[in-house]
Design an enzyme around this catalytic site. Structure first.
Site, PDB file in Angstrom:
ATOM      1  N   CYS A  94       0.816  -1.218   0.000  1.00  0.00           N
ATOM      2  CA  CYS A  94       0.000   0.000   0.000  1.00  0.00           C
ATOM      3  C   CYS A  94       0.854   1.275   0.000  1.00  0.00           C
ATOM      4  CB  CYS A  94      -0.975  -0.068   1.169  1.00  0.00           C
ATOM      5  SG  CYS A  94      -2.437   0.945   0.901  1.00  0.00           S
ATOM      6  N   ARG A 128     -12.618   6.367  -0.518  1.00  0.00           N
ATOM      7  CA  ARG A 128     -11.586   5.365  -0.273  1.00  0.00           C
ATOM      8  C   ARG A 128     -12.046   3.995  -0.769  1.00  0.00           C
ATOM      9  NH1 ARG A 128      -7.684   7.342   2.757  1.00  0.00           N
ATOM     10  NH2 ARG A 128      -6.798   5.286   3.143  1.00  0.00           N
ATOM     11  N   HIS A 194      -3.305  -5.618   2.744  1.00  0.00           N
ATOM     12  CA  HIS A 194      -2.990  -5.755   4.168  1.00  0.00           C
ATOM     13  C   HIS A 194      -3.612  -7.064   4.643  1.00  0.00           C
ATOM     14  CE1 HIS A 194      -1.713  -1.551   4.655  1.00  0.00           C
ATOM     15  NE2 HIS A 194      -2.741  -1.200   3.912  1.00  0.00           N
TER      16      HIS A 194
HETATM   17  N1  GLN Z   1      -2.168   6.680   2.251  1.00  0.00           N
HETATM   18  C1  GLN Z   1      -2.303   5.821   1.120  1.00  0.00           C
HETATM   19  C2  GLN Z   1      -3.681   5.861   0.498  1.00  0.00           C
HETATM   20  O1  GLN Z   1      -4.631   6.231   1.153  1.00  0.00           O
HETATM   21  C3  GLN Z   1      -1.931   4.405   1.517  1.00  0.00           C
HETATM   22  C4  GLN Z   1      -2.853   3.784   2.530  1.00  0.00           C
HETATM   23  C5  GLN Z   1      -2.353   2.500   3.109  1.00  0.00           C
HETATM   24  O2  GLN Z   1      -1.156   2.246   3.182  1.00  0.00           O
HETATM   25  N2  GLN Z   1      -3.291   1.688   3.603  1.00  0.00           N
HETATM   26  O3  GLN Z   1      -3.811   5.514  -0.640  1.00  0.00           O
END
Ligand code: GLN
Length: 245
Positions: A94, A128, A194
């Site tokens: 990520c 998101r 993750h």
């Molecule tokens: N900050 C990054 C995004 O929102 C990565 C998020 C993460 O590592 N879960 O895309």
């Protein structure tokens, strides 16, 4: 045989138990009698990366990713690029995956120029991409099915000719649009997964270990483990997710 693992930025990049990946790599080597050491390299540490075989970069929030910019520019970016070109194995998750590309522009307009080790870029969206998801690795990345959790604003677009790690089976992956998930470049495995990803996906973990061992020793095999329970847990999660699709 022995693998030297390096955990880059454990102080800044560690979301949703990403650190569990290190534990999983370590145990699956120890259980087979393969030597293993783990070194943490926090922000500001200037050690060379030349001695390590396998690198791990976890996920981070936009704020933490911004904190890294200076350190990357001060030399860490260059050393990561050389280790990649040298064929070292990387698992980057990520936020850790995003920093290997050219840039990440956040949903609220912050431009972060990253190390450009791999040809892709990421642009944040207001909505998101969150939830459990699954993908199938490409043949050259072992072909296994991987299940885990994604939570990112960033939409990653690979340049033409850059290979994804796999294809999305369920969920969003790189951008929610083109069906690609992650990146595979040399021995770099970048993913939005993750979970932590490796304990949930033992076959994928072993593929990474084999990649690193073969890079170091030429030929290597891994003995099968008594890991019926880990495999059952993986399959249960896969079935649950695909069944609810
Ligand atoms: N900050 C990054 C995004 O929102 C990565 C998020 C993460 O590592 N879960 O895309």
């Amino acid at each position: 045989m022995e693998l030297k693992i390096c955990h880059i930025y454990p102080d800044a990049l560690n979301l949703y138990g990403d650190r569990g990946n290190i534990l999983c790599l370590r145990r699956r080597l120890e259980w087979r009698g393969v030597g293993v050491s783990v070194t943490e390299l926090p922000i500001g540490e200037r050690d060379s990366l030349g001695d390590f075989d396998l690198f791990f970069l976890g996920g981070g929030q936009d704020f933490e990713q911004q904190l890294l910019l200076e350190d990357l520019r001060a030399g860490r970016g260059e050393s990561i690029r050389s280790a990649i070109e040298d064929g070292k194995t990387f698992l980057a998750i990520c936020g850790g995956y995003q920093i290997l590309g050219r840039s990440y522009k956040t949903w609220d307009g912050k431009q972060m120029d990253y190390i450009g080790a791999i040809a892709f870029e990421t642009v944040g969206g207001r909505e998101r991409m969150v939830g459990n998801f699954a993908f199938q690795c490409a043949e050259e990345s072992g072909g296994s099915e991987v299940v885990g959790f994604e939570n990112h604003s960033g939409r990653t677009l690979l340049d033409a000719g850059v290979e994804p790690l796999g294809r999305v089976l369920c969920g969003h992956g790189n951008n929610g649009a083109d069906g690609a998930e992650g990146v595979r470049y040399r021995n770099v495995f970048g993913t939005y997964c993750h979970g932590p990803v490796l304990p949930k996906n033992p076959e994928f973990c072993d593929f990474l270990l084999l990649t690193a061992l073969r890079r170091k020793y030429g030929a290597a095999e891994l003995e099968p483990l008594e890991d019926r329970e880990e495999r059952l847990a993986h399959q249960t999660e896969m079935n649950r997710l695909m069944g609810s699709k």
